[in-house]
Design an enzyme around this catalytic site. Sequence first.
Site, PDB file in Angstrom:
ATOM      1  N   CYS A   1      35.215  36.286  43.953  1.00  0.00           N
ATOM      2  CA  CYS A   1      36.423  37.015  43.566  1.00  0.00           C
ATOM      3  C   CYS A   1      37.181  36.372  42.411  1.00  0.00           C
ATOM      4  CB  CYS A   1      37.349  37.165  44.762  1.00  0.00           C
ATOM      5  SG  CYS A   1      36.578  37.966  46.193  1.00  0.00           S
TER       6      CYS A   1
ATOM      7  N   HIS B   1      44.560  38.644  42.482  1.00  0.00           N
ATOM      8  CA  HIS B   1      43.372  39.255  43.071  1.00  0.00           C
ATOM      9  C   HIS B   1      43.799  40.168  44.211  1.00  0.00           C
ATOM     10  CE1 HIS B   1      39.624  39.991  44.986  1.00  0.00           C
ATOM     11  NE2 HIS B   1      39.808  39.108  45.960  1.00  0.00           N
TER      12      HIS B   1
ATOM     13  N   ASN C   1      39.323  45.516  48.178  1.00  0.00           N
ATOM     14  CA  ASN C   1      38.964  44.269  47.497  1.00  0.00           C
ATOM     15  C   ASN C   1      37.667  44.494  46.714  1.00  0.00           C
ATOM     16  OD1 ASN C   1      38.076  41.712  46.774  1.00  0.00           O
ATOM     17  ND2 ASN C   1      38.544  40.775  48.740  1.00  0.00           N
TER      18      ASN C   1
END
Length: 334
Positions: free
Chosen positions: A113, A253, A283
């Site tokens: 990520c 994020h 996500n």
Amino acid sequence: MFSVGIVGTGSYVPEKVITNVDLEKMVDTNDEWISSRTGIRERHMAPKDIPVSELCYQAGLRAIEDAQIAPEEVDLVIVATMTPDYAFPATACLVAARLGTKNAAAFDLETACTGFIYAAAAASQFVATGMYKTVLVIGGETMSKILNWEDRSTCILFGDGAGAAVLQPVKEGFGFLSFELGSDGSGGKLLSQPAGGSQCPASLETVKNNLHTLQMEGRGVYKFAVRIIGDVTLKVLEKVGLRRDEVDLFIPHQANIRIIDAAVKRLGISPHKVIINLYKYGNMSAASIPVALDESFKEGRISEGDTIVMVGFGAGLTWGACVLRWTKAGLKND
């Protein structure tokens, strides 16, 4: 040394949308539970026959068009992903060929990520030193392909998509002002895909035991994320002598609304400066920050001279942040 900035952005998500109500029919969960605990209402999902390279190609094409350059002007393509088309060749090579970047080098970078931040940091060094003038950075994921769709603790969280940015020299005082990167491999097992590598090669047993799917220890990841967002943000701002109240836009994020809210409260950043789009995408790992950046610009939330902080965290464990003073005006050739 040149100042390096982003002169073009682009993003792409698959058409298919999976809502929380859809997930109610697949696993033991419900819309209210998912929304209240994660902030996610829906996510996009790529068809089974569409690899991540297609999403990266679409995002990269849009970024090149936005930068108003020809594909042949791209010197390097970096793809940040943890769901590549293949173990090898690199997805970046496939994307570069599709885009027609005939003069470009290409490689993949994998920090989950945090991938886009790491890739932007790497790309900026090539441009700053003058080795390359134009680098295309893409963060892309097809997370749906590595999820255990019977595990309600993980399958509700992730989505597919890709975001891209074109990096070039910009006028002094603009572009990337600082980066801060870090890692802690001792927490690697908190978030992993156990099988498929040399540690645990693929076998009938690994497939049977779902070891090729994402495994996560949610509580440990949450504690890490809330702490590291604040820590790395303060460090990256300190490098350039900026205060938190001087940040115009904060792009974290997009993992979980509770993580973002807790970190923002800890930092004392005004909520109206924080970009949140996870409610519609979930996500998207390495794609989440560049997609949010692209949408923010397209929606008019970014102006010339704005100070932007982008923060990523993820498997590895890895983390990274950057301070960007916004301009899309690249330096013209003499």
